[in-house]
Design a protein around this motif. Structure first.
Motif, PDB file in Angstrom:
ATOM      1  N   CYS A   1       0.813  -1.218   0.000  1.00 38.13           N
ATOM      2  CA  CYS A   1       0.000   0.000   0.000  1.00 38.13           C
ATOM      3  C   CYS A   1       0.843   1.264   0.000  1.00 38.13           C
ATOM      4  O   CYS A   1       0.294   2.379  -0.043  1.00 38.13           O
ATOM      5  CB  CYS A   1      -0.956  -0.007   1.183  1.00 38.13           C
TER       6      CYS A   1
ATOM      7  N   PRO B   1      -2.220  -5.680  -8.360  1.00 39.87           N
ATOM      8  CA  PRO B   1      -3.020  -4.519  -8.779  1.00 39.87           C
ATOM      9  C   PRO B   1      -3.765  -3.831  -7.638  1.00 39.87           C
ATOM     10  O   PRO B   1      -3.822  -2.601  -7.589  1.00 39.87           O
ATOM     11  CB  PRO B   1      -4.001  -5.114  -9.794  1.00 39.87           C
ATOM     12  N   ALA B   2      -4.338  -4.609  -6.707  1.00 40.60           N
ATOM     13  CA  ALA B   2      -5.068  -3.986  -5.603  1.00 40.60           C
ATOM     14  C   ALA B   2      -4.130  -3.150  -4.744  1.00 40.60           C
ATOM     15  O   ALA B   2      -4.480  -2.048  -4.304  1.00 40.60           O
ATOM     16  CB  ALA B   2      -5.756  -5.056  -4.755  1.00 40.60           C
TER      17      ALA B   2
ATOM     18  N   ARG C   1      -3.315   0.161  -6.448  1.00 38.76           N
ATOM     19  CA  ARG C   1      -4.383   1.164  -6.351  1.00 38.76           C
ATOM     20  C   ARG C   1      -4.289   1.924  -5.030  1.00 38.76           C
ATOM     21  O   ARG C   1      -4.427   3.153  -4.996  1.00 38.76           O
ATOM     22  CB  ARG C   1      -5.751   0.489  -6.484  1.00 38.76           C
ATOM     23  N   HIS C   2      -4.048   1.202  -3.953  1.00 37.48           N
ATOM     24  CA  HIS C   2      -3.940   1.876  -2.654  1.00 37.48           C
ATOM     25  C   HIS C   2      -2.633   2.650  -2.544  1.00 37.48           C
ATOM     26  O   HIS C   2      -2.604   3.734  -1.935  1.00 37.48           O
ATOM     27  CB  HIS C   2      -4.070   0.856  -1.530  1.00 37.48           C
TER      28      HIS C   2
ATOM     29  N   ARG D   1      -1.103   4.161  -4.929  1.00 36.58           N
ATOM     30  CA  ARG D   1      -1.284   5.428  -5.654  1.00 36.58           C
ATOM     31  C   ARG D   1      -2.132   6.400  -4.840  1.00 36.58           C
ATOM     32  O   ARG D   1      -1.856   7.607  -4.817  1.00 36.58           O
ATOM     33  CB  ARG D   1      -1.909   5.146  -7.021  1.00 36.58           C
ATOM     34  N   ARG D   2      -3.126   5.875  -4.159  1.00 39.98           N
ATOM     35  CA  ARG D   2      -3.965   6.722  -3.315  1.00 39.98           C
ATOM     36  C   ARG D   2      -3.145   7.331  -2.183  1.00 39.98           C
ATOM     37  O   ARG D   2      -3.345   8.484  -1.802  1.00 39.98           O
ATOM     38  CB  ARG D   2      -5.118   5.889  -2.754  1.00 39.98           C
TER      39      ARG D   2
ATOM     40  N   GLU E   1       3.196  -0.352 -11.630  1.00 43.43           N
ATOM     41  CA  GLU E   1       2.619  -1.684 -11.458  1.00 43.43           C
ATOM     42  C   GLU E   1       3.381  -2.704 -12.285  1.00 43.43           C
ATOM     43  O   GLU E   1       3.492  -2.577 -13.511  1.00 43.43           O
ATOM     44  CB  GLU E   1       1.145  -1.700 -11.873  1.00 43.43           C
TER      45      GLU E   1
END
Length: 278
Positions: A110, A137-138, A141-142, A144-145, A156
């Motif tokens: 993350c 991938p999951a 996403r975090h 990048r957040r 990625e």
């Protein structure tokens, strides 16, 4: 009805919640009850859903949508590895090194480790560039957040394959919270880890050093002179890890966690592998 026949007072709702969580094996049931209640925002249906999922074994952090790490909340969610508090040792070890210009966080999950280092360096007056990568991938996403608002770049893909080639030979600090649990030991992990976190973030191969071998082998080509690679291992893996880094021209330093509550079998040990300057 006499006073002796009167029903006992019903436990408060939060007491019932704490009891359910404790019965499910939650060690910090009171704290978890308060956090889940906060997350439900006075919605009784939502609270029941969260509690039921927690009792069924889902990680608390996945339910809350965040993990507290190095004094900050970082976004996480289902299917994402939850950074362990013991890994704050890696952040502390990184911040004890000379301030870097370029930081690379592999197996970033993350992004909490790289993000915490970046914020610590900025607090000390440094202004490094941070790149991070992960194959899941999951997690990306975090990451990048969490990291893009801090000005970091998240890629990625598999380890260094997706890192910009311009960074070769320029990385001063290479962080890698790689998986290091031996494959056969995955089955002995708590259900909330083995059933809800991605295997790619846990499984380190037969001896737990499979992913780290690839990173250590490639590290000298990416590190700047005097740059350092930091990674976490179990205490029983230290001899193999130090031999590995020495075989690739790196000078190992072992940093251990003095916390008596740390799980010495699975963490609390960081290897700082510095590229030798000839």
């Amino acid at each position: 009805m006499s006073t002796t026949d009167a029903p006992s007072p019903r436990p408060a709702a939060d007491d019932l919640l704490v009891a359910r969580l404790r019965a499910a094996g939650c060690v910090f049931a009171e704290e978890e009850a308060a956090l889940l209640t906060e997350a439900a925002a006075s919605d009784a249906v939502r609270l029941e859903e969260l509690v039921a999922r927690r009792v069924a074994g889902e990680p608390l952090e996945h339910l809350l949508g965040w993990v507290e790490f190095a004094g900050r909340r970082w976004s996480v969610g289902p299917g994402v590895f939850v950074p362990r508090r013991r890994t704050e040792l890696m952040v502390a070890a990184a911040l004890a090194l000379p301030a870097p210009s370029t930081v690379l966080d592999l197996c970033c999950g993350c992004g909490a480790v790289g993000g915490a280092v970046l914020l610590g360096l900025r607090a000390a007056g440094a202004a490094p560039v941070l790149h991070a990568s992960d194959v899941e991938p999951a997690a990306v996403r975090h990451a990048r957040r969490n990291l893009e608002p801090l000005g970091a770049a998240v890629h990625e893909g598999d380890l260094l394959a997706v890192v910009p080639a311009v960074l070769r030979g320029r990385v001063d600090l290479l962080l890698c919270n790689a998986p290091y649990v031996p494959t056969d030991a995955i089955a002995t992990m708590p259900p909330e880890a083995r059933d809800h976190e991605p295997a790619v973030a846990l499984d380190g191969g037969a001896d737990g050093l499979g992913v780290l071998r690839r990173v250590v082998e490639a590290a000298p080509g990416w590190l700047a002179p005097g740059g350092s690679l930091l990674f976490e291992v179990g205490t029983d893996q230290v001899p193999g890890a130090t031999a590995l880094v020495e075989a690739h021209g790196l000078r190992p330093t072992v940093v251990t966690d003095d916390d008596p509550d740390a799980d010495d079998a699975t963490g609390g040990t960081v290897v700082v592998a510095t590229l030798k300057v000839l």
